[in-house]
Design a protein around this motif. Structure first.
Motif, PDB file in Angstrom:
ATOM      1  N   VAL A  25       0.818  -1.217   0.000  1.00  0.00           N
ATOM      2  CA  VAL A  25       0.000   0.000   0.000  1.00  0.00           C
ATOM      3  C   VAL A  25       0.850   1.266   0.000  1.00  0.00           C
ATOM      4  O   VAL A  25       0.574   2.214  -0.731  1.00  0.00           O
ATOM      5  CB  VAL A  25      -0.982   0.003   1.199  1.00  0.00           C
ATOM      6  N   PHE A  26       1.906   1.306   0.818  1.00  0.00           N
ATOM      7  CA  PHE A  26       2.691   2.518   0.985  1.00  0.00           C
ATOM      8  C   PHE A  26       3.952   2.558   0.118  1.00  0.00           C
ATOM      9  O   PHE A  26       4.631   3.582   0.069  1.00  0.00           O
ATOM     10  CB  PHE A  26       3.110   2.696   2.451  1.00  0.00           C
ATOM     11  N   GLY A  27       4.308   1.444  -0.516  1.00  0.00           N
ATOM     12  CA  GLY A  27       5.540   1.406  -1.303  1.00  0.00           C
ATOM     13  C   GLY A  27       6.793   1.362  -0.446  1.00  0.00           C
ATOM     14  O   GLY A  27       7.866   1.760  -0.881  1.00  0.00           O
ATOM     15  N   TRP A  28       6.665   0.882   0.793  1.00  0.00           N
ATOM     16  CA  TRP A  28       7.785   0.802   1.717  1.00  0.00           C
ATOM     17  C   TRP A  28       8.581  -0.476   1.497  1.00  0.00           C
ATOM     18  O   TRP A  28       8.235  -1.305   0.658  1.00  0.00           O
ATOM     19  CB  TRP A  28       7.286   0.835   3.150  1.00  0.00           C
ATOM     20  N   HIS A  29       9.630  -0.651   2.283  1.00  0.00           N
ATOM     21  CA  HIS A  29      10.412  -1.884   2.252  1.00  0.00           C
ATOM     22  C   HIS A  29      10.732  -2.309   3.686  1.00  0.00           C
ATOM     23  O   HIS A  29      10.689  -1.501   4.616  1.00  0.00           O
ATOM     24  CB  HIS A  29      11.697  -1.715   1.432  1.00  0.00           C
ATOM     25  N   ILE A  30      11.050  -3.572   3.835  1.00  0.00           N
ATOM     26  CA  ILE A  30      11.443  -4.099   5.141  1.00  0.00           C
ATOM     27  C   ILE A  30      12.904  -3.739   5.369  1.00  0.00           C
ATOM     28  O   ILE A  30      13.771  -4.060   4.552  1.00  0.00           O
ATOM     29  CB  ILE A  30      11.209  -5.613   5.227  1.00  0.00           C
ATOM     30  N   ARG A  31      13.167  -3.050   6.455  1.00  0.00           N
ATOM     31  CA  ARG A  31      14.515  -2.607   6.799  1.00  0.00           C
ATOM     32  C   ARG A  31      15.251  -3.619   7.658  1.00  0.00           C
ATOM     33  O   ARG A  31      16.465  -3.716   7.611  1.00  0.00           O
ATOM     34  CB  ARG A  31      14.438  -1.277   7.563  1.00  0.00           C
ATOM     35  N   TRP A  32      14.506  -4.353   8.508  1.00  0.00           N
ATOM     36  CA  TRP A  32      15.106  -5.315   9.427  1.00  0.00           C
ATOM     37  C   TRP A  32      13.997  -6.176  10.011  1.00  0.00           C
ATOM     38  O   TRP A  32      12.855  -5.733  10.140  1.00  0.00           O
ATOM     39  CB  TRP A  32      15.836  -4.585  10.557  1.00  0.00           C
ATOM     40  N   SER A  33      14.332  -7.402  10.388  1.00  0.00           N
ATOM     41  CA  SER A  33      13.409  -8.242  11.149  1.00  0.00           C
ATOM     42  C   SER A  33      14.235  -9.187  12.000  1.00  0.00           C
ATOM     43  O   SER A  33      15.354  -9.558  11.646  1.00  0.00           O
ATOM     44  CB  SER A  33      12.464  -9.019  10.229  1.00  0.00           C
ATOM     45  N   GLY A  34      13.667  -9.565  13.159  1.00  0.00           N
ATOM     46  CA  GLY A  34      14.379 -10.503  14.008  1.00  0.00           C
ATOM     47  C   GLY A  34      13.833 -10.558  15.417  1.00  0.00           C
ATOM     48  O   GLY A  34      12.815  -9.942  15.746  1.00  0.00           O
ATOM     49  N   ASP A  35      14.532 -11.333  16.244  1.00  0.00           N
ATOM     50  CA  ASP A  35      14.147 -11.489  17.637  1.00  0.00           C
ATOM     51  C   ASP A  35      14.192 -10.140  18.332  1.00  0.00           C
ATOM     52  O   ASP A  35      15.001  -9.278  17.997  1.00  0.00           O
ATOM     53  CB  ASP A  35      15.087 -12.470  18.340  1.00  0.00           C
ATOM     54  N   SER A  36      13.306  -9.995  19.320  1.00  0.00           N
ATOM     55  CA  SER A  36      13.173  -8.709  19.981  1.00  0.00           C
ATOM     56  C   SER A  36      13.006  -8.894  21.480  1.00  0.00           C
ATOM     57  O   SER A  36      13.102 -10.010  21.997  1.00  0.00           O
ATOM     58  CB  SER A  36      11.968  -7.981  19.373  1.00  0.00           C
ATOM     59  N   ILE A  37      12.719  -7.823  22.168  1.00  0.00           N
ATOM     60  CA  ILE A  37      12.631  -7.784  23.614  1.00  0.00           C
ATOM     61  C   ILE A  37      11.656  -8.839  24.168  1.00  0.00           C
ATOM     62  O   ILE A  37      10.625  -9.112  23.564  1.00  0.00           O
ATOM     63  CB  ILE A  37      12.245  -6.353  24.079  1.00  0.00           C
TER      64      ILE A  37
END
Length: 128
Positions: A25-37
């Motif tokens: 929808v926004f034309g964005w991209h994934i910058r990072w993904s992974g385990d979190s807090i």
């Protein structure tokens, strides 16, 4: 002094699915993904200098009541687009119903809720 919003962090049920429709929808991209807090999982989706952090906790709690009556609730997030009609078509294609269409100074707008009941406002300013 001035401040620029770098990111905001939302708790969602499925960060990958939310990021996917935001990319479409926004034309964005994934910058990072992974385990979190606290054993959670996060996806950062956006542009070069700003993004949304989409967080899923290891043990989600029950949703709270209406954000408009909950102190600290997120009521909606607004985005400026250059073509509101094209944006609305993309939102509908992603499977979301639009509502609260309005046309008043300084621009036109509509709203929609995603699968996690987060409300988004899309606005096109008259001079855009």
């Amino acid at each position: 002094m001035s401040a620029i919003l770098e990111h905001s962090n939302f708790t969602v049920s499925n960060p990958d699915a939310t990021a996917a429709w935001m990319c479409d929808v926004f034309g964005w991209h994934i910058r990072w993904s992974g385990d979190s807090i606290d054993g959670g999982y996060t996806v950062h989706v956006g542009e070069e200098n700003s993004y949304l952090a989409l967080y899923r906790p290891a043990k989600p709690a029950s949703p709270k009541g209406s954000s408009y009556t909950t102190v600290g609730g997120l009521n909606h997030v607004a985005f400026v687009v250059d073509d509101l009609d094209t944006c609305e078509a993309a939102v509908k294609k992603a499977g979301f119903a639009t509502h609260m269409h309005a046309d008043y100074e300084p621009g036109r707008r509509f709203y929609f809720h995603d699968n996690d009941h987060i409300e988004y406002e899309m606005v096109q300013y008259d001079d855009a």
